[in-house]
Design a protein around this motif. Structure first.
Motif, short mmCIF file in Angstrom:
data_model
loop_
_atom_site.label_atom_id
_atom_site.label_comp_id
_atom_site.label_asym_id
_atom_site.label_seq_id
_atom_site.Cartn_x
_atom_site.Cartn_y
_atom_site.Cartn_z
N HIS A 30 0.67 -1.13 -0.02
CA HIS A 30 0.20 -0.19 -0.06
C HIS A 30 1.01 1.30 -0.03
O HIS A 30 0.22 2.47 0.26
N CYS A 31 1.94 1.20 -0.34
CA CYS A 31 3.05 2.23 -0.42
C CYS A 31 2.46 3.18 -1.50
O CYS A 31 2.14 2.68 -2.52
N HIS A 117 0.55 -0.99 5.53
CA HIS A 117 -0.78 -1.28 5.75
C HIS A 117 -1.25 0.19 6.07
O HIS A 117 -2.63 0.73 5.80
N GLN A 118 -0.52 0.94 6.76
CA GLN A 118 -0.99 2.41 7.45
C GLN A 118 -1.42 3.26 6.19
O GLN A 118 -1.87 4.32 6.51
N ARG A 119 -0.88 2.83 5.07
CA ARG A 119 -1.07 3.69 3.94
C ARG A 119 -2.22 3.31 2.96
O ARG A 119 -2.44 3.79 2.03
N LYS A 120 -3.09 2.30 3.41
CA LYS A 120 -4.15 1.56 2.50
C LYS A 120 -5.11 2.78 2.55
O LYS A 120 -5.54 3.66 3.29
N LYS A 122 -8.87 3.96 1.95
CA LYS A 122 -10.02 3.56 2.42
C LYS A 122 -11.10 2.72 1.75
O LYS A 122 -11.71 1.80 2.10
#
Length: 137
Positions: A30-31, A117-120, A122
């Motif tokens: 997800h980067c 994952h923190q950049r996924k 929504k």
């Protein structure tokens, strides 16, 4: 899971490759760099040790990018004719990140992890919750 030989290539088939001793596990990334490189909300990748990957026909064009978190140069291989993103070959790592959509034997692939994952985005969580059509409307 057993290892096998996998093959793949670009959309126009001018560039093809082979992966030996492949463990068919996929990582979703997800980067932001992968999102831009693939033009999608994430990239699906098989991470392969460099010695296991070889081109079997054609020669890719290479875009040198330094936008990754490491700041190191990251060559991105693609087909100069059809534009298919084939793989990323980080100079500071002994791996090749093969774009899973270019692998012929995709039915053999299993998801192993998601990274960054923190950049996924929504909307990715909405997959499976919206109408699923068999083709273009």
């Amino acid at each position: 899971m057993a290892t096998s030989t996998l093959t793949g290539g670009c959309l126009c088939n001018k560039i093809t490759y082979q992966i030996e001793n492949a463990t068919p596990k996929i990582a979703i990334c997800h980067c932001n760099t992968c999102k831009r490189h693939t033009g999608s909300g994430f990239s699906t990748n098989m991470i392969v040790p460099k010695p296991f990957f070889k081109y079997t026909s054609g020669t890719p064009k290479i875009f040198l990018d330094t936008s990754g978190d490491s700041g190191q140069e990251v060559p991105k291989h693609f087909c100069g004719d059809c534009g298919t993103a084939l793989n990323v070959q980080p100079n500071d790592k002994p791996i090749i990140v093969v774009r899973a959509g270019t692998i012929n034997e995709r039915d053999e692939l299993d998801l192993a992890m998601e990274i960054f994952h923190q950049r996924k985005d929504k909307f990715v969580d909405q997959i499976g919750q919206v109408p699923a059509l068999p083709g273009m409307p």
